[in-house]
Design an enzyme around this catalytic site. Structure first.
Site, PDB file in Angstrom:
ATOM      1  NE  ARG A   1      63.781  87.924  36.989  1.00 54.76           N
ATOM      2  CZ  ARG A   1      63.690  88.675  38.055  1.00 54.76           C
ATOM      3  NH1 ARG A   1      64.198  88.272  39.202  1.00 54.76           N
ATOM      4  NH2 ARG A   1      63.110  89.853  37.999  1.00 54.76           N
TER       5      ARG A   1
ATOM      6  CE  LYS B   1      53.408 103.206  49.172  1.00 56.31           C
ATOM      7  NZ  LYS B   1      54.718 102.964  49.798  1.00 56.31           N
TER       8      LYS B   1
ATOM      9  N   GLY C   1      57.448  95.345  37.883  1.00 55.11           N
ATOM     10  CA  GLY C   1      57.361  93.990  38.427  1.00 55.11           C
ATOM     11  C   GLY C   1      55.952  93.430  38.424  1.00 55.11           C
TER      12      GLY C   1
ATOM     13  N   GLY D   1      62.511  97.676  38.778  1.00 54.77           N
ATOM     14  CA  GLY D   1      63.164  98.954  39.077  1.00 54.77           C
ATOM     15  C   GLY D   1      63.960  99.470  37.894  1.00 54.77           C
TER      16      GLY D   1
HETATM   17  P1  ADP Z   1      54.523  97.690  39.387  1.00 54.03           P
HETATM   18  O1  ADP Z   1      55.266  96.645  40.173  1.00 54.03           O
HETATM   19  O2  ADP Z   1      53.969  97.153  38.090  1.00 54.03           O
HETATM   20  O3  ADP Z   1      55.337  98.933  39.179  1.00 54.03           O
HETATM   21  P2  ADP Z   1      53.189  98.681  41.722  1.00 54.03           P
HETATM   22  O4  ADP Z   1      54.125  97.926  42.584  1.00 54.03           O
HETATM   23  O5  ADP Z   1      53.299 100.155  41.710  1.00 54.03           O
HETATM   24  O6  ADP Z   1      53.226  98.119  40.224  1.00 54.03           O
HETATM   25  O7  ADP Z   1      51.676  98.376  42.173  1.00 54.03           O
HETATM   26  C1  ADP Z   1      51.147  97.088  42.208  1.00 54.03           C
HETATM   27  C2  ADP Z   1      50.143  96.935  43.311  1.00 54.03           C
HETATM   28  O8  ADP Z   1      49.180  97.964  43.274  1.00 54.03           O
HETATM   29  C3  ADP Z   1      49.369  95.639  43.199  1.00 54.03           C
HETATM   30  O9  ADP Z   1      49.712  94.820  44.271  1.00 54.03           O
HETATM   31  C4  ADP Z   1      47.912  96.052  43.229  1.00 54.03           C
HETATM   32  O10 ADP Z   1      47.107  95.225  44.024  1.00 54.03           O
HETATM   33  C5  ADP Z   1      47.983  97.447  43.812  1.00 54.03           C
HETATM   34  N1  ADP Z   1      46.809  98.251  43.424  1.00 54.03           N
HETATM   35  C6  ADP Z   1      46.414  98.618  42.191  1.00 54.03           C
HETATM   36  N2  ADP Z   1      45.275  99.308  42.230  1.00 54.03           N
HETATM   37  C7  ADP Z   1      44.905  99.416  43.523  1.00 54.03           C
HETATM   38  C8  ADP Z   1      43.805 100.001  44.222  1.00 54.03           C
HETATM   39  N3  ADP Z   1      42.858 100.649  43.559  1.00 54.03           N
HETATM   40  N4  ADP Z   1      43.789  99.891  45.564  1.00 54.03           N
HETATM   41  C9  ADP Z   1      44.746  99.238  46.224  1.00 54.03           C
HETATM   42  N5  ADP Z   1      45.807  98.657  45.631  1.00 54.03           N
HETATM   43  C10 ADP Z   1      45.900  98.730  44.301  1.00 54.03           C
HETATM   44 MG    MG Z   2      55.607  96.456  42.312  1.00 55.20          MG
END
Ligand code: ADP
Ligand code: MG
Length: 396
Positions: A36, A203, A353, A376
């Protein structure tokens, strides 16, 4: 509606307030990743190389109690900035007061001043984070023009962004913010089609706003990650022991109905009986046993995704396809990185993230058009929301 950029400003001889995002990860006062800081160098360098007087500031972590003042002392960041920019950085260990005012007033052309963590002001009534009017006006009084280069906090109105902007005559975006506006803003406002979105991650509930916005805007949405199982279960498919949001099944049904023809789900998954980094077994989505946990998308799903992505001109990706932190479950995420890297003539944008961290750690940083610097903020931007930290920047 083009925004003013730092290079549109006449900075010579002016005190330029530069809000950067130096919210770097630290362990025991040591910076573990300075990406960063490096990312903000072009803006700071532009200002000092053009005779401006750079007053640089950022938040670092959260400040709720006295102990956080020690933990989130930004001094090591100022030191790292000095090393990276190879110029002296005068550091003032306060967020307001006589010393800071004198240092700002006495700053010479081409010099750099940095002051303490803006969130030290949160200790007293969350003045920074709640955009206290007096604080914004005070910080504005230290300079003449304002450059916002902190995208990571652009979705929140703080004293150090909109508070200052309201009290200076001119506000511009730094080069980093400019890039976010160009790519994410471009995908939201004027996407070149076909426009394909890829969503994954933990989620559905984190991403409802984005899914709804993309259902309106994108031509197709590819779904992966743990969130796919909520969509499968909503269709009555047995998801075994996979991560699934039971309380979001109705929502998933609604989204499936709304997105008929647009939502594309995986056809296979790499699953395991326990959550550990052991080789998994590829199974068709419809063949999971009660104790199977789907931890990645499978190779056939990647083929389906490749077909949908062929010829895409805009691709936005948020959320890893599987548990990429474990090497046995990273193939789906790597596969999507590959697909994006090999798309010709497409704007490929990664926001979020964990997805950004995944693409970077897997070596794809230079193979896509843009990796967003805000988690976010990039989500809210993709939702089509107005981000206060961008709205406060003057238009040209
Ligand atoms: P981002 O930060 O890119 O928006 P998220 O925070 O929503 O992404 O999700 C990231 C997390 O989701 C990671 O830590 C990853 O391990 C988890 N993840 C992805 N696929 C699965 C899965 N099939 N089962 C459990 N966890 C998962
Ligand atoms: Mg995340």
């Amino acid at each position: 509606m083009a925004k003013k950029i730092v290079s549109d400003l006449n900075v010579r001889g002016k005190k330029v307030l530069i809000r950067v995002d130096f919210n770097v990860p630290m362990k025991n006062g040591v910076i573990t990743d300075d990406t960063r800081i490096r990312a903000a160098l072009p803006t700071i360098e532009y200002v000092i190389n053009n005779g401006g007087k750079a007053i640089v500031f950022s938040h670092l972590g959260r400040v709720k109690e006295e102990a956080d003042l020690v933990k989130n002392d930004i001094t090591p960041v100022a030191k790292r900035l000095e090393e990276l920019i190879n110029k002296p950085v005068k550091f003032v260990n306060q967020t307001r007061g006589a010393e800071l005012e004198a240092a700002a007033a006495n700053l010479g052309e081409g010099e750099i001043l940095m002051f303490q963590n803006t969130r030290f002001e949160d200790l007293d009534g969350k003045k920074e984070s709640k955009n206290n009017a007096e604080l914004g006006a005070y910080w504005a009084s230290l300079g003449e023009v304002f450059v916002n280069d902190a995208f990571g906090t652009a979705h929140r109105a703080a004293a150090s962004n909109v508070g200052i902007a309201a009290n200076v005559s001119e506000t511009a975006a730094g080069f980093l913010l400019e890039k976010e506006i160009k790519y994410i803003g471009g995908a939201v406002d004027t996407p070149v089609r076909p426009y394909i979105a890829i969503l994954g991650g933990a989620k559905v509930s984190d991403k409802i706003g984005v899914i709804e916005a993309l259902l309106e805007k994108a031509d197709k949405i590819l779904i992966g990650g743990a969130m796919m199982f909520t969509f499968f279960k909503a269709q009555g498919i047995n998801v075994g022991a996979s991560k699934c949001e039971e309380d979001k099944l109705d929502l998933a049904k609604e989204l499936l109905a709304k997105g008929a023809g647009k939502l594309v789900l995986p056809v296979d998954t790499v699953c395991a009986k326990e959550f550990a980094d052991n080789p998994g077994v590829v199974k068709a989505i419809t063949e999971l046993e009660a104790d199977d946990m789907g931890l990645d998308i499978g190779p056939k799903s990647l083929e389906v995704f490749a077909e949908v992505l062929a010829g895409a001109k805009t691709v936005v990706w948020n959320g890893p396809m599987g548990v990429f932190e474990m090497k046995n479950y990273a193939a789906g995420t790597i596969g999507v990185c590959e697909l994006l890297a090999n798309l010709e003539g497409a704007n490929t944008i990664i926001g979020g993230g964990d997805s950004a961290a995944a693409a970077e750690s897997l070596g794809y940083a230079d193979k896509v058009s843009h990796i967003s610097t805000g988690g976010g903020a990039s989500l809210e931007y993709l939702e089509g929301k107005t981000l206060p930290g961008i709205a406060c920047v003057d238009e040209i």
